[in-house]
Write a protein that holds these residues in place. Structure first.
Motif, PDB file in Angstrom:
ATOM      1  N   GLN A  75      -7.616  10.844 -10.084  1.00  0.00           N
ATOM      2  CA  GLN A  75      -6.194  10.507  -9.943  1.00  0.00           C
ATOM      3  C   GLN A  75      -5.299  11.682 -10.327  1.00  0.00           C
ATOM      4  O   GLN A  75      -4.199  11.820  -9.809  1.00  0.00           O
ATOM      5  CB  GLN A  75      -5.845   9.287 -10.796  1.00  0.00           C
ATOM      6  CG  GLN A  75      -6.457   8.000 -10.268  1.00  0.00           C
ATOM      7  CD  GLN A  75      -6.272   6.844 -11.224  1.00  0.00           C
ATOM      8  OE1 GLN A  75      -6.693   6.903 -12.373  1.00  0.00           O
ATOM      9  NE2 GLN A  75      -5.619   5.802 -10.753  1.00  0.00           N
ATOM     10  N   ILE A 110      -4.025  13.977  -7.471  1.00  0.00           N
ATOM     11  CA  ILE A 110      -3.041  13.489  -6.496  1.00  0.00           C
ATOM     12  C   ILE A 110      -1.657  13.814  -7.037  1.00  0.00           C
ATOM     13  O   ILE A 110      -1.224  13.250  -8.039  1.00  0.00           O
ATOM     14  CB  ILE A 110      -3.218  11.975  -6.244  1.00  0.00           C
ATOM     15  CG1 ILE A 110      -4.653  11.691  -5.787  1.00  0.00           C
ATOM     16  CG2 ILE A 110      -2.198  11.493  -5.218  1.00  0.00           C
ATOM     17  CD1 ILE A 110      -5.040  10.220  -5.817  1.00  0.00           C
ATOM     18  N   LEU A 154      -2.388  15.389   2.932  1.00  0.00           N
ATOM     19  CA  LEU A 154      -2.867  14.123   3.492  1.00  0.00           C
ATOM     20  C   LEU A 154      -1.707  13.375   4.137  1.00  0.00           C
ATOM     21  O   LEU A 154      -0.677  13.149   3.501  1.00  0.00           O
ATOM     22  CB  LEU A 154      -3.484  13.287   2.363  1.00  0.00           C
ATOM     23  CG  LEU A 154      -4.286  12.068   2.770  1.00  0.00           C
ATOM     24  CD1 LEU A 154      -5.589  12.471   3.459  1.00  0.00           C
ATOM     25  CD2 LEU A 154      -4.597  11.209   1.554  1.00  0.00           C
ATOM     26  N   THR A 202       0.667  10.544   5.291  1.00  0.00           N
ATOM     27  CA  THR A 202       1.011   9.218   4.786  1.00  0.00           C
ATOM     28  C   THR A 202       0.605   8.171   5.824  1.00  0.00           C
ATOM     29  O   THR A 202       0.319   8.499   6.980  1.00  0.00           O
ATOM     30  CB  THR A 202       2.528   9.072   4.557  1.00  0.00           C
ATOM     31  OG1 THR A 202       3.190   9.264   5.812  1.00  0.00           O
ATOM     32  CG2 THR A 202       3.050  10.040   3.507  1.00  0.00           C
ATOM     33  N   GLU A 262      -2.851   4.949   2.187  1.00  0.00           N
ATOM     34  CA  GLU A 262      -2.791   6.331   1.692  1.00  0.00           C
ATOM     35  C   GLU A 262      -3.320   6.496   0.272  1.00  0.00           C
ATOM     36  O   GLU A 262      -3.920   7.522  -0.056  1.00  0.00           O
ATOM     37  CB  GLU A 262      -1.373   6.901   1.811  1.00  0.00           C
ATOM     38  CG  GLU A 262      -0.322   6.153   1.050  1.00  0.00           C
ATOM     39  CD  GLU A 262       1.089   6.455   1.518  1.00  0.00           C
ATOM     40  OE1 GLU A 262       1.953   6.653   0.643  1.00  0.00           O
ATOM     41  OE2 GLU A 262       1.356   6.489   2.731  1.00  0.00           O
ATOM     42  N   MET A 263      -3.136   5.481  -0.586  1.00  0.00           N
ATOM     43  CA  MET A 263      -3.654   5.629  -1.948  1.00  0.00           C
ATOM     44  C   MET A 263      -5.178   5.544  -1.946  1.00  0.00           C
ATOM     45  O   MET A 263      -5.840   6.287  -2.680  1.00  0.00           O
ATOM     46  CB  MET A 263      -3.038   4.597  -2.893  1.00  0.00           C
ATOM     47  CG  MET A 263      -1.616   4.946  -3.323  1.00  0.00           C
ATOM     48  SD  MET A 263      -1.249   6.733  -3.594  1.00  0.00           S
ATOM     49  CE  MET A 263      -2.340   7.176  -4.922  1.00  0.00           C
ATOM     50  N   ARG A 291      -7.131   6.438   0.592  1.00  0.00           N
ATOM     51  CA  ARG A 291      -7.589   7.703   1.169  1.00  0.00           C
ATOM     52  C   ARG A 291      -7.452   8.839   0.165  1.00  0.00           C
ATOM     53  O   ARG A 291      -8.342   9.691   0.052  1.00  0.00           O
ATOM     54  CB  ARG A 291      -6.818   8.007   2.463  1.00  0.00           C
ATOM     55  CG  ARG A 291      -7.154   7.014   3.582  1.00  0.00           C
ATOM     56  CD  ARG A 291      -6.457   7.294   4.904  1.00  0.00           C
ATOM     57  NE  ARG A 291      -5.024   7.029   4.848  1.00  0.00           N
ATOM     58  CZ  ARG A 291      -4.064   7.923   5.003  1.00  0.00           C
ATOM     59  NH1 ARG A 291      -4.354   9.183   5.274  1.00  0.00           N
ATOM     60  NH2 ARG A 291      -2.792   7.577   4.929  1.00  0.00           N
ATOM     61  N   SER A 292      -6.362   8.842  -0.590  1.00  0.00           N
ATOM     62  CA  SER A 292      -6.140   9.886  -1.609  1.00  0.00           C
ATOM     63  C   SER A 292      -7.223   9.867  -2.677  1.00  0.00           C
ATOM     64  O   SER A 292      -7.764  10.906  -3.043  1.00  0.00           O
ATOM     65  CB  SER A 292      -4.782   9.701  -2.290  1.00  0.00           C
ATOM     66  OG  SER A 292      -3.740   9.867  -1.382  1.00  0.00           O
ATOM     67  N   ARG A 293      -7.532   8.674  -3.174  1.00  0.00           N
ATOM     68  CA  ARG A 293      -8.554   8.559  -4.230  1.00  0.00           C
ATOM     69  C   ARG A 293      -9.926   8.990  -3.735  1.00  0.00           C
ATOM     70  O   ARG A 293     -10.670   9.667  -4.448  1.00  0.00           O
ATOM     71  CB  ARG A 293      -8.636   7.125  -4.761  1.00  0.00           C
ATOM     72  CG  ARG A 293      -7.568   6.714  -5.716  1.00  0.00           C
ATOM     73  CD  ARG A 293      -7.613   7.420  -7.068  1.00  0.00           C
ATOM     74  NE  ARG A 293      -8.865   7.290  -7.791  1.00  0.00           N
ATOM     75  CZ  ARG A 293      -9.257   6.222  -8.487  1.00  0.00           C
ATOM     76  NH1 ARG A 293      -8.476   5.163  -8.557  1.00  0.00           N
ATOM     77  NH2 ARG A 293     -10.399   6.200  -9.119  1.00  0.00           N
ATOM     78  N   ALA A 329      -9.876  12.740  -3.433  1.00  0.00           N
ATOM     79  CA  ALA A 329      -9.780  13.361  -4.758  1.00  0.00           C
ATOM     80  C   ALA A 329     -11.110  13.308  -5.515  1.00  0.00           C
ATOM     81  O   ALA A 329     -11.321  14.071  -6.459  1.00  0.00           O
ATOM     82  CB  ALA A 329      -8.681  12.691  -5.577  1.00  0.00           C
ATOM     83  N   ILE A 372      -4.321  17.111  -3.975  1.00  0.00           N
ATOM     84  CA  ILE A 372      -3.931  16.351  -2.785  1.00  0.00           C
ATOM     85  C   ILE A 372      -2.444  16.090  -2.864  1.00  0.00           C
ATOM     86  O   ILE A 372      -1.921  15.720  -3.918  1.00  0.00           O
ATOM     87  CB  ILE A 372      -4.691  15.014  -2.719  1.00  0.00           C
ATOM     88  CG1 ILE A 372      -6.168  15.307  -2.482  1.00  0.00           C
ATOM     89  CG2 ILE A 372      -4.132  14.110  -1.628  1.00  0.00           C
ATOM     90  CD1 ILE A 372      -7.043  14.114  -2.587  1.00  0.00           C
ATOM     91  N   LEU A 406       0.621  14.150  -0.409  1.00  0.00           N
ATOM     92  CA  LEU A 406       0.929  13.378   0.793  1.00  0.00           C
ATOM     93  C   LEU A 406       2.104  14.013   1.526  1.00  0.00           C
ATOM     94  O   LEU A 406       3.017  14.552   0.881  1.00  0.00           O
ATOM     95  CB  LEU A 406       1.284  11.938   0.412  1.00  0.00           C
ATOM     96  CG  LEU A 406       0.120  11.091  -0.101  1.00  0.00           C
ATOM     97  CD1 LEU A 406       0.637   9.859  -0.811  1.00  0.00           C
ATOM     98  CD2 LEU A 406      -0.810  10.708   1.031  1.00  0.00           C
TER      99      LEU A 406
END
Length: 165
Positions: free
Chosen positions: A5, A8, A60, A62, A79-80, A82-84, A87, A95, A97
């Motif tokens: 986390q 991000i 990344l 959105t 998006e969260m 995909r971000s995690r 990451a 990362i 957005l």
């Protein structure tokens, strides 16, 4: 907060982190994408991208940006999520957005030392190439692993689902 986390970042946080890396003499690599369903082709590509420098920044798209690019049924993951997922990879260092159609403004802000995309692009067709080259950076393409694409994965899932019903 979990280590993944912490990767991000907002744009101001990212720019501060990039400045810190530059002070330490680190070479910053940038790439971008939707990364809706992560597959082996993505892993291969991103790991090779990271090996072109010391830190890999991933722009990344959105959810709204993905929908505009890929259609109303996408993204499949928010998006969260995909971000995690992104990451969690050791070779992704940060990362951020972005909501635009392209990462041009983000590339202008970050000024990466190396801008990377897959070899389905040429240097001249990579968004932001002129910004990076004008700043003395490099623009590179990485050979993609054939047979792996999110579209192919989605098509296979849909075909399998259709066969079962």
């Amino acid at each position: 907060m979990l280590p993944s986390q912490e990767k991000i970042l907002s744009l101001p946080q990212l720019l501060a982190k990039v400045a810190q890396w530059r002070q330490q003499g680190q070479k910053v690599v940038f790439t971008n994408g939707c990364f809706d369903i992560v597959h082996m082709g993505h892993v291969d590509y991103l790991e090779k991208a990271r090996l072109l420098g010391d830190k890999l920044v991933l722009g990344l798209n959105t959810d709204q940006s993905v929908s505009r690019l890929k259609g109303p049924t996408r993204p499949l993951q928010d998006e969260m999520s995909r971000s995690r997922v992104m990451a969690s990879f050791w070779f992704v260092d940060a990362i951020v957005l972005f909501d635009q159609e392209t990462p041009y403004e983000l590339i202008k802000a970050v000024q990466p030392d190396v801008l990377v995309k897959g070899d389905d692009y040429t240097v001249e067709t990579i968004v932001g190439h002129e910004v990076v080259l004008a700043n003395g950076g490099e623009v590179k393409t990485i050979p993609l692993v054939q047979g792996y694409s999110t579209s192919q994965v989605v098509a296979k899932v849909l075909a399998d689902q259709h066969r079962l019903h």
